[in-house]
Design an enzyme around this catalytic site. Structure first.
Site, mmCIF file in Angstrom:
data_model
loop_
_atom_site.group_PDB
_atom_site.id
_atom_site.type_symbol
_atom_site.label_atom_id
_atom_site.label_comp_id
_atom_site.label_asym_id
_atom_site.label_seq_id
_atom_site.Cartn_x
_atom_site.Cartn_y
_atom_site.Cartn_z
ATOM 1 N N ASN A 11 -8.174 21.767 38.267
ATOM 2 C CA ASN A 11 -8.148 23.043 38.269
ATOM 3 C C ASN A 11 -9.194 22.961 39.928
ATOM 4 O O ASN A 11 -10.332 23.203 39.730
ATOM 5 C CB ASN A 11 -8.310 24.373 37.855
ATOM 6 C CG ASN A 11 -8.160 25.805 38.175
ATOM 7 O OD1 ASN A 11 -8.710 25.587 39.490
ATOM 8 N ND2 ASN A 11 -7.241 26.461 37.438
ATOM 9 N N GLY A 13 -9.957 25.268 42.170
ATOM 10 C CA GLY A 13 -11.156 26.727 41.940
ATOM 11 C C GLY A 13 -12.567 26.523 41.226
ATOM 12 O O GLY A 13 -13.379 27.151 41.225
ATOM 13 N N LYS A 14 -11.280 26.374 40.000
ATOM 14 C CA LYS A 14 -12.701 25.511 38.777
ATOM 15 C C LYS A 14 -13.609 24.444 39.453
ATOM 16 O O LYS A 14 -15.084 24.880 39.039
ATOM 17 C CB LYS A 14 -12.670 25.437 37.082
ATOM 18 C CG LYS A 14 -11.564 26.692 36.630
ATOM 19 C CD LYS A 14 -10.891 25.527 35.115
ATOM 20 C CE LYS A 14 -9.934 26.491 34.318
ATOM 21 N NZ LYS A 14 -10.023 26.341 32.645
ATOM 22 N N ASP A 70 -11.979 26.635 29.432
ATOM 23 C CA ASP A 70 -10.671 26.830 29.127
ATOM 24 C C ASP A 70 -10.768 28.436 29.511
ATOM 25 O O ASP A 70 -11.838 28.999 29.072
ATOM 26 C CB ASP A 70 -10.176 26.493 28.162
ATOM 27 C CG ASP A 70 -8.879 27.382 27.222
ATOM 28 O OD1 ASP A 70 -7.467 26.561 28.433
ATOM 29 O OD2 ASP A 70 -8.130 28.255 27.405
ATOM 30 N N SER A 71 -9.784 28.772 30.122
ATOM 31 C CA SER A 71 -10.761 30.855 30.704
ATOM 32 C C SER A 71 -9.273 31.565 30.823
ATOM 33 O O SER A 71 -7.879 30.845 30.972
ATOM 34 C CB SER A 71 -11.528 30.805 32.089
ATOM 35 O OG SER A 71 -10.807 29.891 32.862
ATOM 36 N N GLY A 154 -6.820 32.190 41.406
ATOM 37 C CA GLY A 154 -6.488 32.598 40.441
ATOM 38 C C GLY A 154 -5.704 34.260 40.622
ATOM 39 O O GLY A 154 -4.986 34.041 41.349
ATOM 40 N N TYR A 155 -6.498 34.876 39.002
ATOM 41 C CA TYR A 155 -6.238 35.926 39.520
ATOM 42 C C TYR A 155 -7.508 37.287 40.569
ATOM 43 O O TYR A 155 -7.168 38.295 40.457
ATOM 44 C CB TYR A 155 -5.778 36.401 38.459
ATOM 45 C CG TYR A 155 -5.001 36.531 37.673
ATOM 46 C CD1 TYR A 155 -3.930 36.659 37.030
ATOM 47 C CD2 TYR A 155 -5.431 34.908 36.521
ATOM 48 C CE1 TYR A 155 -2.488 36.623 36.404
ATOM 49 C CE2 TYR A 155 -3.540 34.393 35.780
ATOM 50 C CZ TYR A 155 -3.219 35.470 36.023
ATOM 51 O OH TYR A 155 -1.959 34.489 34.816
ATOM 52 N N HIS A 181 -17.489 34.979 34.612
ATOM 53 C CA HIS A 181 -17.365 34.684 33.571
ATOM 54 C C HIS A 181 -18.410 33.047 33.503
ATOM 55 O O HIS A 181 -18.675 32.777 32.532
ATOM 56 C CB HIS A 181 -15.703 34.919 33.106
ATOM 57 C CG HIS A 181 -15.096 34.249 33.617
ATOM 58 N ND1 HIS A 181 -15.398 34.664 35.178
ATOM 59 C CD2 HIS A 181 -14.011 33.296 33.349
ATOM 60 C CE1 HIS A 181 -13.854 33.922 35.892
ATOM 61 N NE2 HIS A 181 -13.541 33.610 34.838
ATOM 62 N N ARG A 182 -17.265 33.125 34.835
ATOM 63 C CA ARG A 182 -18.050 31.395 34.608
ATOM 64 C C ARG A 182 -19.799 30.736 35.027
ATOM 65 O O ARG A 182 -19.882 30.265 34.241
ATOM 66 C CB ARG A 182 -16.869 30.273 35.080
ATOM 67 C CG ARG A 182 -16.893 28.705 35.351
ATOM 68 C CD ARG A 182 -15.780 28.370 36.361
ATOM 69 N NE ARG A 182 -14.657 28.386 35.311
ATOM 70 C CZ ARG A 182 -13.956 29.212 35.806
ATOM 71 N NH1 ARG A 182 -13.947 30.501 37.779
ATOM 72 N NH2 ARG A 182 -12.804 29.627 34.911
HETATM 73 P P1 ITT Z 1 -7.573 23.086 33.401
HETATM 74 O O1 ITT Z 1 -6.699 23.138 32.272
HETATM 75 O O2 ITT Z 1 -7.599 21.874 34.069
HETATM 76 O O3 ITT Z 1 -9.004 23.408 33.526
HETATM 77 P P2 ITT Z 1 -5.512 25.471 33.463
HETATM 78 O O4 ITT Z 1 -6.083 25.679 35.569
HETATM 79 O O5 ITT Z 1 -4.958 24.960 33.144
HETATM 80 O O6 ITT Z 1 -7.110 24.131 34.547
HETATM 81 P P3 ITT Z 1 -6.652 27.344 32.121
HETATM 82 O O7 ITT Z 1 -5.626 26.655 30.979
HETATM 83 O O8 ITT Z 1 -8.189 27.255 31.287
HETATM 84 O O9 ITT Z 1 -7.373 26.465 33.485
HETATM 85 O O10 ITT Z 1 -6.844 28.167 32.600
HETATM 86 C C1 ITT Z 1 -6.838 28.914 33.637
HETATM 87 C C2 ITT Z 1 -6.070 30.394 34.347
HETATM 88 O O11 ITT Z 1 -6.836 32.070 34.088
HETATM 89 C C3 ITT Z 1 -6.282 29.665 36.037
HETATM 90 O O12 ITT Z 1 -5.189 29.088 36.175
HETATM 91 C C4 ITT Z 1 -6.345 31.103 36.076
HETATM 92 O O13 ITT Z 1 -5.166 31.858 36.598
HETATM 93 C C5 ITT Z 1 -7.357 32.254 35.226
HETATM 94 N N1 ITT Z 1 -8.426 32.657 35.502
HETATM 95 C C6 ITT Z 1 -9.589 31.104 35.547
HETATM 96 N N2 ITT Z 1 -10.988 32.011 35.626
HETATM 97 C C7 ITT Z 1 -10.786 32.532 36.321
HETATM 98 C C8 ITT Z 1 -11.597 33.074 37.675
HETATM 99 O O14 ITT Z 1 -12.357 32.016 37.940
HETATM 100 N N3 ITT Z 1 -10.623 33.786 38.518
HETATM 101 C C9 ITT Z 1 -9.521 33.650 38.848
HETATM 102 N N4 ITT Z 1 -8.296 33.012 37.763
HETATM 103 C C10 ITT Z 1 -9.092 32.243 37.030
#
Ligand code: ITT
Length: 198
Positions: A11, A13-14, A70-71, A154-155, A181-182
């Site tokens: 991801n 963004g992460k 995981d978030s 994301g959101y 949170h992160r």
């Molecule tokens: P990886 O597993 O590869 O890390 P992913 O996007 O599938 O990527 P997750 O399963 O942890 O990761 O899903 C997290 C989702 O939650 C992410 O796609 C966003 O939609 C939301 N999210 C988490 N943190 C966020 C943030 O800081 N700002 C906005 N949305 C967030």
């Protein structure tokens, strides 16, 4: 020699937020794409299970210690949904996820729009590590009635941050990392790693 750690996320963004915070932490951080790590299905029913599954998978395929995140977002009016399914909520990516959330929340009054982001970060020394380091944090806010702001991912455009009076997509990267949170979970995992002399 600086310690190399693989970041078990695809991801962008992460990854941006991780790099910004960990840039000065004294580790060499490599995204899992550098090692052609193939994603693993997130079959857990909790954030911590999914974080462990992703960290173990990246450690196994790269031979390096791994960090995973995981978030997701928990919306009270939706009984905590989408939660661990936040990335998969609409099945069509971030924009469609936000549209779906707006639609599901369209009749919910302001005082019932409370929500929180959650983030679980796990560090595994190796794929068979029986005692991963685990950090958990959350960030309280509210779901807005329309999208606002272009930062983050994301959101973020729908997440109202009470202390700032804006969406989290209107915060600068440093402002978000200082309270998110992160950001909080990353500071916690860094301090656990220090205690464990990693
Ligand atoms: P990886 O597993 O590869 O890390 P992913 O996007 O599938 O990527 P997750 O399963 O942890 O990761 O899903 C997290 C989702 O939650 C992410 O796609 C966003 O939609 C939301 N999210 C988490 N943190 C966020 C943030 O800081 N700002 C906005 N949305 C967030």
């Amino acid at each position: 020699m600086t310690k190399k750690v693989i970041l078990a996320s695809g991801n962008q963004g992460k990854l941006r937020e991780f790099y910004r915070i960990l840039g000065s932490a004294g580790f060499e951080i490599a995204p899992q794409s550098d090692y052609d790590v193939v994603d693993v299905p997130e079959t857990g029913l909790t954030f911590v299970e999914n974080a462990i599954i992703k960290a173990r998978n990246a450690a196994q395929q790269s031979g390096l210690p791994a960090l995973a995140d995981d978030s997701g977002i928990e919306v009270d009016a939706l009984n905590g949904r989408p939660g661990i399914y936040s990335a998969r909520y609409s099945g069509k990516g971030d924009d469609a996820n936000n549209q779906k959330l707006l639609e599901e929340m369209k009749d919910v009054p302001d005082d019932k729009r409370t929500a929180r982001f959650r983030c679980c970060i796990v560090y595994m020394r190796h794929a068979e590590d029986p005692s991963p380091l685990i950090a958990d944090a959350s960030w309280e806010g509210k779901i807005m009635h329309e999208l606002s702001g272009a930062n983050g991912f994301g959101y973020d455009p729908l997440f109202f941050v009470p202390g700032h009076g804006t969406s989290s997509a209107e915060l600068s990267p440093d402002e978000k990392n200082a309270i998110s949170h992160r950001g909080k979970a990353l500071q916690m995992i860094l301090s656990l790693m220090k205690q464990a002399k990693i």
